[in-house]
Design a protein around this motif. Structure first.
Motif, PDB file in Angstrom:
ATOM      1  N   GLY A  21      30.279  42.273  34.649  1.00  0.00           N
ATOM      2  CA  GLY A  21      30.180  40.954  35.289  1.00  0.00           C
ATOM      3  C   GLY A  21      30.573  40.987  36.752  1.00  0.00           C
ATOM      4  O   GLY A  21      30.901  42.035  37.306  1.00  0.00           O
ATOM      5  N   PRO A  22      30.551  39.806  37.395  1.00  0.00           N
ATOM      6  CA  PRO A  22      30.891  39.712  38.813  1.00  0.00           C
ATOM      7  C   PRO A  22      32.360  40.073  39.065  1.00  0.00           C
ATOM      8  O   PRO A  22      33.200  39.948  38.182  1.00  0.00           O
ATOM      9  CB  PRO A  22      30.617  38.245  39.146  1.00  0.00           C
ATOM     10  CG  PRO A  22      30.621  37.524  37.841  1.00  0.00           C
ATOM     11  CD  PRO A  22      30.189  38.509  36.804  1.00  0.00           C
ATOM     12  N   ARG A  23      32.643  40.514  40.298  1.00  0.00           N
ATOM     13  CA  ARG A  23      33.994  40.916  40.690  1.00  0.00           C
ATOM     14  C   ARG A  23      34.885  39.669  40.768  1.00  0.00           C
ATOM     15  O   ARG A  23      34.488  38.654  41.343  1.00  0.00           O
ATOM     16  CB  ARG A  23      33.928  41.612  42.060  1.00  0.00           C
ATOM     17  CG  ARG A  23      35.233  42.222  42.523  1.00  0.00           C
ATOM     18  CD  ARG A  23      35.611  43.503  41.821  1.00  0.00           C
ATOM     19  NE  ARG A  23      34.790  44.638  42.217  1.00  0.00           N
ATOM     20  CZ  ARG A  23      34.906  45.850  41.651  1.00  0.00           C
ATOM     21  NH1 ARG A  23      35.779  46.068  40.683  1.00  0.00           N
ATOM     22  NH2 ARG A  23      34.132  46.835  42.043  1.00  0.00           N
ATOM     23  N   CYS A  24      36.086  39.776  40.203  1.00  0.00           N
ATOM     24  CA  CYS A  24      37.056  38.672  40.190  1.00  0.00           C
ATOM     25  C   CYS A  24      38.050  38.844  41.335  1.00  0.00           C
ATOM     26  O   CYS A  24      38.190  39.948  41.877  1.00  0.00           O
ATOM     27  CB  CYS A  24      37.778  38.669  38.841  1.00  0.00           C
ATOM     28  SG  CYS A  24      39.085  37.439  38.672  1.00  0.00           S
ATOM     29  N   SER A  25      38.759  37.793  41.677  1.00  0.00           N
ATOM     30  CA  SER A  25      39.774  37.867  42.745  1.00  0.00           C
ATOM     31  C   SER A  25      40.877  38.867  42.413  1.00  0.00           C
ATOM     32  O   SER A  25      41.544  39.392  43.298  1.00  0.00           O
ATOM     33  CB  SER A  25      40.386  36.487  42.981  1.00  0.00           C
ATOM     34  OG  SER A  25      41.025  36.052  41.794  1.00  0.00           O
ATOM     35  N   CYS A  26      41.058  39.189  41.114  1.00  0.00           N
ATOM     36  CA  CYS A  26      42.106  40.144  40.709  1.00  0.00           C
ATOM     37  C   CYS A  26      41.652  41.590  40.888  1.00  0.00           C
ATOM     38  O   CYS A  26      42.445  42.517  40.729  1.00  0.00           O
ATOM     39  CB  CYS A  26      42.503  39.898  39.256  1.00  0.00           C
ATOM     40  SG  CYS A  26      41.281  40.452  38.043  1.00  0.00           S
ATOM     41  N   GLY A  27      40.369  41.795  41.209  1.00  0.00           N
ATOM     42  CA  GLY A  27      39.861  43.146  41.419  1.00  0.00           C
ATOM     43  C   GLY A  27      39.049  43.671  40.253  1.00  0.00           C
ATOM     44  O   GLY A  27      38.263  44.611  40.411  1.00  0.00           O
TER      45      GLY A  27
ATOM     46  N   LEU B 121      37.269  35.833  32.679  1.00  0.00           N
ATOM     47  CA  LEU B 121      36.983  34.451  32.286  1.00  0.00           C
ATOM     48  C   LEU B 121      36.920  33.529  33.503  1.00  0.00           C
ATOM     49  O   LEU B 121      36.005  32.718  33.632  1.00  0.00           O
ATOM     50  CB  LEU B 121      38.084  33.974  31.315  1.00  0.00           C
ATOM     51  CG  LEU B 121      38.110  32.479  30.985  1.00  0.00           C
ATOM     52  CD1 LEU B 121      36.836  32.061  30.254  1.00  0.00           C
ATOM     53  CD2 LEU B 121      39.350  32.143  30.161  1.00  0.00           C
ATOM     54  N   GLU B 122      37.891  33.677  34.417  1.00  0.00           N
ATOM     55  CA  GLU B 122      37.972  32.752  35.552  1.00  0.00           C
ATOM     56  C   GLU B 122      36.748  32.838  36.460  1.00  0.00           C
ATOM     57  O   GLU B 122      36.217  31.814  36.896  1.00  0.00           O
ATOM     58  CB  GLU B 122      39.252  33.035  36.345  1.00  0.00           C
ATOM     59  CG  GLU B 122      39.638  31.915  37.276  1.00  0.00           C
ATOM     60  CD  GLU B 122      41.082  32.054  37.749  1.00  0.00           C
ATOM     61  OE1 GLU B 122      41.999  31.911  36.913  1.00  0.00           O
ATOM     62  OE2 GLU B 122      41.285  32.320  38.943  1.00  0.00           O
ATOM     63  N   VAL B 123      36.276  34.069  36.734  1.00  0.00           N
ATOM     64  CA  VAL B 123      35.139  34.226  37.649  1.00  0.00           C
ATOM     65  C   VAL B 123      33.831  33.857  36.954  1.00  0.00           C
ATOM     66  O   VAL B 123      32.861  33.444  37.598  1.00  0.00           O
ATOM     67  CB  VAL B 123      35.102  35.644  38.256  1.00  0.00           C
ATOM     68  CG1 VAL B 123      34.688  36.698  37.248  1.00  0.00           C
ATOM     69  CG2 VAL B 123      34.187  35.699  39.473  1.00  0.00           C
ATOM     70  N   LEU B 124      33.803  33.943  35.617  1.00  0.00           N
ATOM     71  CA  LEU B 124      32.584  33.584  34.880  1.00  0.00           C
ATOM     72  C   LEU B 124      32.517  32.092  34.570  1.00  0.00           C
ATOM     73  O   LEU B 124      31.437  31.499  34.572  1.00  0.00           O
ATOM     74  CB  LEU B 124      32.524  34.356  33.555  1.00  0.00           C
ATOM     75  CG  LEU B 124      32.239  35.854  33.656  1.00  0.00           C
ATOM     76  CD1 LEU B 124      32.501  36.515  32.310  1.00  0.00           C
ATOM     77  CD2 LEU B 124      30.800  36.096  34.104  1.00  0.00           C
TER      78      LEU B 124
ATOM     79  N   THR C 168      41.125  37.571  31.269  1.00  0.00           N
ATOM     80  CA  THR C 168      40.567  38.223  30.092  1.00  0.00           C
ATOM     81  C   THR C 168      39.138  38.634  30.433  1.00  0.00           C
ATOM     82  O   THR C 168      38.367  37.819  30.940  1.00  0.00           O
ATOM     83  CB  THR C 168      40.494  37.217  28.920  1.00  0.00           C
ATOM     84  OG1 THR C 168      41.786  36.663  28.721  1.00  0.00           O
ATOM     85  CG2 THR C 168      40.001  37.872  27.642  1.00  0.00           C
ATOM     86  N   CYS C 169      38.775  39.900  30.161  1.00  0.00           N
ATOM     87  CA  CYS C 169      37.417  40.350  30.485  1.00  0.00           C
ATOM     88  C   CYS C 169      36.431  39.906  29.407  1.00  0.00           C
ATOM     89  O   CYS C 169      36.621  40.172  28.222  1.00  0.00           O
ATOM     90  CB  CYS C 169      37.383  41.872  30.613  1.00  0.00           C
ATOM     91  SG  CYS C 169      35.712  42.473  30.953  1.00  0.00           S
TER      92      CYS C 169
END
Ligand SMILES: [Zn+2]
Length: 402
Positions: A231-237, A242-245, A225-226
């Motif tokens: 924000g910073p780049r997530c592993s999903c691209g 939520l996960e990267v934050l 979920t954005c």
């Protein structure tokens, strides 16, 4: 459930068995009323279930008019199922009985789904079964769940050959939701989600009592979920997920950047001797917070606020009644996350309040759910879309991919 008139023999049997399970105790007349089937059909099906040892007659209940009715209940020890949760950090094994109660449990440090660990896992499954002395022919199968079950096809087939058990694959967050549903923690027709936090974040969704996986099996990917467009780049691209934050990996990275906190909490950092540094450091941060370390507590509370906002969106979109917190990271840090999530979701900001609670078996919820998926496939095959074969002694045990 569809109308009884359209059910086949096998699904009639499954439906009656599930009614008995859900009721706890019920009479034949009660089954006629609950199912809409005729007394003759119920009588035949119940006789078959008693002959198979799945159902037992137990005592009597007074009925209106003074007649005493024979009550029926599930024979909880007639069948068993194995559940295995493959996490980045641990492999958790449970053996449950037909009612879904855990009768044996093992937890081992694990690495991913490597072919080399198949033999080791098969030995651990055998040890689990032997620890309670259950005969092999009473075990319906093995549920294997992980964050990315689609990557487990070959691994599942190898495990089926090594254990001699049919293997069912599923997502670990979905399994956690099914486990909570099956064990009776939430109502039979509830609309609820199980938030699952291990080293990643996911959610299993049950709508009106039915598991919702979505066409690609990725329903409930709350971790992506954005929450920040830039924000910073997530592993999903994507950016700002939520996960990267705020996922456990983000909490650990923030803690490692704080030298005072790293020392106080005893973080392992990037040391390669530790097999699962993120899980180990997330646990260390949680322990530091419990000891009263304000910086550790602030990091976890910040993570909880992000998670709470994403969970509120999920609750609003799906009209959730209940949210259950599951997974090893909630088992460790639930006391920090629970009050923050409750304040956000039970406070009803512009929406109905949602009941939030911590699973009583948060650490093994996915493994328990994995076993429940195997039990469901026996008891309610129409809902699950699969049924395990009667002949479990086949040379090549099947693998069912969800
Ligand atoms: Zn993402």
């Amino acid at each position: 459930m569809s109308g009884p008139a359209r059910t086949t023999h096998a699904s009639t049997r499954a439906a009656v068995l599930d009614l008995i399970r859900a009721a706890g105790m019920i009479s034949r007349v009660g089954l006629v009323n609950a199912s809409g089937l005729t007394g003759g059909t119920i009588s035949t099906v119940v006789r078959g279930l008693i002959d198979e040892g799945l159902v037992a007659e137990t005592g009597h209940a007074e009925s209106t008019g003074g007649k005493r009715r024979v009550m029926l209940q599930l024979n909880h020890f007639a069948r068993y199922a194995v559940g295995v949760h493959l996490d980045d950090a641990r492999i958790t094994y449970v053996l449950t009985n037909l009612g879904g109660a855990v009768v044996a449990r093992i937890s081992r440090a694990g690495s991913g789904p490597d072919e080399a660990v198949v033999a080791k896992m098969a030995r651990e499954v055998a040890a689990l079964i032997d620890s309670v002395g259950v005969e092999r022919d009473r075990i319906l199968g093995l549920g294997l769940v992980a964050a990315r079950p689609s990557a487990l096809d070959e691994f599942g087939a190898a495990l089926a050959r090594a254990t001699g058990l049919p293997v069912v694959l599923d997502n670990d967050a979905t399994a956690a939701a099914i486990g909570e549903h099956w064990s009776g923690g939430v109502g039979a027709t509830s609309t609820f989600a199980a938030l699952h936090m291990g080293t990643g974040l996911g959610a299993g969704v049950v709508l009106g009592g039915t598991t919702h996986r979505g066409p690609s099996g990725h329903a409930g990917e709350i971790g992506h979920t954005c929450l920040d467009l830039d924000g910073p780049r997530c592993s999903c691209g994507a950016r700002g997920c939520l996960e990267v934050l705020a996922g456990p990996g983000a909490v650990v990275a923030q803690a490692r950047a704080d030298r005072a906190l790293s020392r106080a909490a005893g973080l392992v950092g990037g040391r390669t001797r530790v097999a699962t540094p993120v899980a180990a450091d997330f646990a260390a941060i949680s322990r530091a917070a419990r000891r009263g370390n304000a910086r550790a507590l602030a990091l976890l509370e910040r993570s909880a606020r992000y998670l709470a906002v994403a969970a509120r969106s999920l609750a609003n979109v799906l009209d959730l009644e209940v949210l259950v917190l599951t997974g090893p990271s909630f088992a460790i840090a639930g006391s920090v996350y629970l009050p923050v999530l409750r304040a956000e979701l039970e406070g009803a900001v512009g929406a109905h309040p949602v009941s939030v609670r911590l699973s009583p078996s948060a650490a093994s919820a996915s493994a328990i759910g994995a076993a429940a998926i195997v039990l469901q496939s026996e008891l309610v095959p129409r809902q699950q879309g699969l049924q395990l074969p009667d002949d479990l002694a086949a040379d090549e045990p099947p693998v069912f991919v969800r």
